[in-house]
Design a protein around this motif. Structure first.
Motif, PDB file in Angstrom:
ATOM      1  N   GLY A  75       0.823  -1.213   0.000  1.00 56.17           N
ATOM      2  CA  GLY A  75       0.000   0.000   0.000  1.00 56.17           C
ATOM      3  C   GLY A  75       0.851   1.254   0.000  1.00 56.17           C
ATOM      4  N   ARG A  76       1.948   1.228   0.757  1.00 56.79           N
ATOM      5  CA  ARG A  76       2.848   2.385   0.826  1.00 56.79           C
ATOM      6  C   ARG A  76       3.492   2.657  -0.526  1.00 56.79           C
ATOM      7  N   SER A  77       3.612   1.643  -1.358  1.00 58.63           N
ATOM      8  CA  SER A  77       4.199   1.851  -2.691  1.00 58.63           C
ATOM      9  C   SER A  77       3.338   2.783  -3.548  1.00 58.63           C
ATOM     10  N   LEU A  78       2.088   3.005  -3.146  1.00 61.27           N
ATOM     11  CA  LEU A  78       1.204   3.932  -3.868  1.00 61.27           C
ATOM     12  C   LEU A  78       1.435   5.393  -3.465  1.00 61.27           C
ATOM     13  N   GLU A  79       2.200   5.616  -2.405  1.00 58.26           N
ATOM     14  CA  GLU A  79       2.387   6.977  -1.889  1.00 58.26           C
ATOM     15  C   GLU A  79       2.880   7.966  -2.949  1.00 58.26           C
ATOM     16  N   PRO A  80       3.899   7.641  -3.768  1.00 60.61           N
ATOM     17  CA  PRO A  80       4.331   8.613  -4.783  1.00 60.61           C
ATOM     18  C   PRO A  80       3.218   8.972  -5.775  1.00 60.61           C
ATOM     19  N   VAL A  81       2.402   7.988  -6.114  1.00 60.35           N
ATOM     20  CA  VAL A  81       1.286   8.235  -7.038  1.00 60.35           C
ATOM     21  C   VAL A  81       0.277   9.188  -6.391  1.00 60.35           C
ATOM     22  N   PHE A  82      -0.055   8.936  -5.134  1.00 58.37           N
ATOM     23  CA  PHE A  82      -1.004   9.793  -4.425  1.00 58.37           C
ATOM     24  C   PHE A  82      -0.459  11.202  -4.257  1.00 58.37           C
ATOM     25  N   GLU A  83       0.845  11.323  -3.996  1.00 53.35           N
ATOM     26  CA  GLU A  83       1.468  12.649  -3.862  1.00 53.35           C
ATOM     27  C   GLU A  83       1.342  13.431  -5.167  1.00 53.35           C
ATOM     28  N   ILE A  84       1.583  12.756  -6.283  1.00 52.10           N
ATOM     29  CA  ILE A  84       1.465  13.408  -7.594  1.00 52.10           C
ATOM     30  C   ILE A  84       0.025  13.851  -7.839  1.00 52.10           C
ATOM     31  N   LEU A  85      -0.931  12.970  -7.551  1.00 49.60           N
ATOM     32  CA  LEU A  85      -2.344  13.318  -7.741  1.00 49.60           C
ATOM     33  C   LEU A  85      -2.760  14.464  -6.813  1.00 49.60           C
ATOM     34  N   HIS A  86      -2.280  14.436  -5.581  1.00 51.09           N
ATOM     35  CA  HIS A  86      -2.588  15.501  -4.622  1.00 51.09           C
ATOM     36  C   HIS A  86      -2.033  16.842  -5.131  1.00 51.09           C
ATOM     37  N   ARG A  87      -0.780  16.833  -5.565  1.00 49.38           N
ATOM     38  CA  ARG A  87      -0.147  18.055  -6.068  1.00 49.38           C
ATOM     39  C   ARG A  87      -0.874  18.568  -7.314  1.00 49.38           C
ATOM     40  N   TRP A  88      -1.219  17.655  -8.222  1.00 55.60           N
ATOM     41  CA  TRP A  88      -1.915  18.059  -9.437  1.00 55.60           C
ATOM     42  C   TRP A  88      -3.251  18.710  -9.100  1.00 55.60           C
ATOM     43  N   GLY A  89      -4.009  18.091  -8.193  1.00 57.35           N
ATOM     44  CA  GLY A  89      -5.301  18.643  -7.788  1.00 57.35           C
ATOM     45  C   GLY A  89      -5.161  20.014  -7.163  1.00 57.35           C
ATOM     46  N   HIS A  90      -4.144  20.175  -6.330  1.00 54.90           N
ATOM     47  CA  HIS A  90      -3.907  21.465  -5.670  1.00 54.90           C
ATOM     48  C   HIS A  90      -3.551  22.545  -6.696  1.00 54.90           C
ATOM     49  N   GLU A  91      -2.736  22.201  -7.682  1.00 52.60           N
ATOM     50  CA  GLU A  91      -2.287  23.154  -8.687  1.00 52.60           C
ATOM     51  C   GLU A  91      -3.383  23.495  -9.703  1.00 52.60           C
ATOM     52  N   HIS A  92      -4.322  22.589  -9.925  1.00 48.90           N
ATOM     53  CA  HIS A  92      -5.318  22.787 -10.979  1.00 48.90           C
ATOM     54  C   HIS A  92      -6.738  22.979 -10.483  1.00 48.90           C
ATOM     55  N   ARG A  93      -6.901  23.094  -9.181  1.00 42.40           N
ATOM     56  CA  ARG A  93      -8.264  23.331  -8.682  1.00 42.40           C
ATOM     57  C   ARG A  93      -8.720  24.706  -9.163  1.00 42.40           C
ATOM     58  N   SER A  94      -9.993  24.792  -9.440  1.00 40.36           N
ATOM     59  CA  SER A  94     -10.541  26.071  -9.916  1.00 40.36           C
ATOM     60  C   SER A  94     -10.743  26.995  -8.729  1.00 40.36           C
ATOM     61  N   VAL A  95     -10.519  28.241  -8.964  1.00 39.56           N
ATOM     62  CA  VAL A  95     -10.736  29.245  -7.929  1.00 39.56           C
ATOM     63  C   VAL A  95     -12.122  29.815  -8.148  1.00 39.56           C
ATOM     64  N   ALA A  96     -13.076  29.325  -7.350  1.00 38.47           N
ATOM     65  CA  ALA A  96     -14.471  29.759  -7.541  1.00 38.47           C
ATOM     66  C   ALA A  96     -14.988  30.424  -6.282  1.00 38.47           C
TER      67      ALA A  96
END
Length: 96
Positions: A75-96
Motif C-alpha cells: 500500500g505504501r508503494s502507492l504513496e508517490p502516485v497519491f502525492e502526484i495526484l494531490h499536487r496536481w489537484g492542488h495546482e489545478h483546482r478552480s478558484v471559484a
C-alpha cells in the motif's frame, strides 16, 4: 491499467488510503478522518483493502476487541502516485 483503477480509484478508496499513509488508525478514528463516509462503506472499503493486501488489520485481544488498520508495504508503494495526484489537484483546482 484496469486492475489498478479497479483497486484504488473508488470514490472512498483513495481517501481511506491517504489517511492510512499518514498514520495507522483505529476504525472510529478513521471514520472521523474521512469526512462523509458512512460506517457501512468504510467497513466495506477496509475489507477490500485488506483483501488486496494494501492494508493490514490487527485485532487486539481485549474486550471489546480493538482493531488497528495500517498501510502495508504494498500500500505504501502507492504513496508517490497519491502525492502526484494531490499536487496536481492542488495546482489545478478552480478558484471559484
Amino acid at each position: 491499467m484496469r486492475t489498478t483503477i479497479d483497486t484504488v480509484c473508488g470514490k472512498w478508496t483513495m481517501p481511506v488510503l491517504w489517511e492510512l499513509l499518514k498514520s495507522e488508525s483505529r476504525y472510529a478514528d478513521l471514520h472521523r478522518q474521512v469526512a462523509g463516509i458512512s460506517q457501512k462503506v468504510l467497513s466495506s472499503e477496509l475489507k477490500s483493502l485488506v483483501n488486496h493486501g494494501l492494508v493490514d488489520r490487527e485485532v487486539e485481544p481485549t474486550v471489546p476487541p480493538q482493531v488497528t488498520y495500517r498501510i502495508t508495504d504494498e500500500g505504501r508503494s502507492l504513496e508517490p502516485v497519491f502525492e502526484i495526484l494531490h499536487r496536481w489537484g492542488h495546482e489545478h483546482r478552480s478558484v471559484a
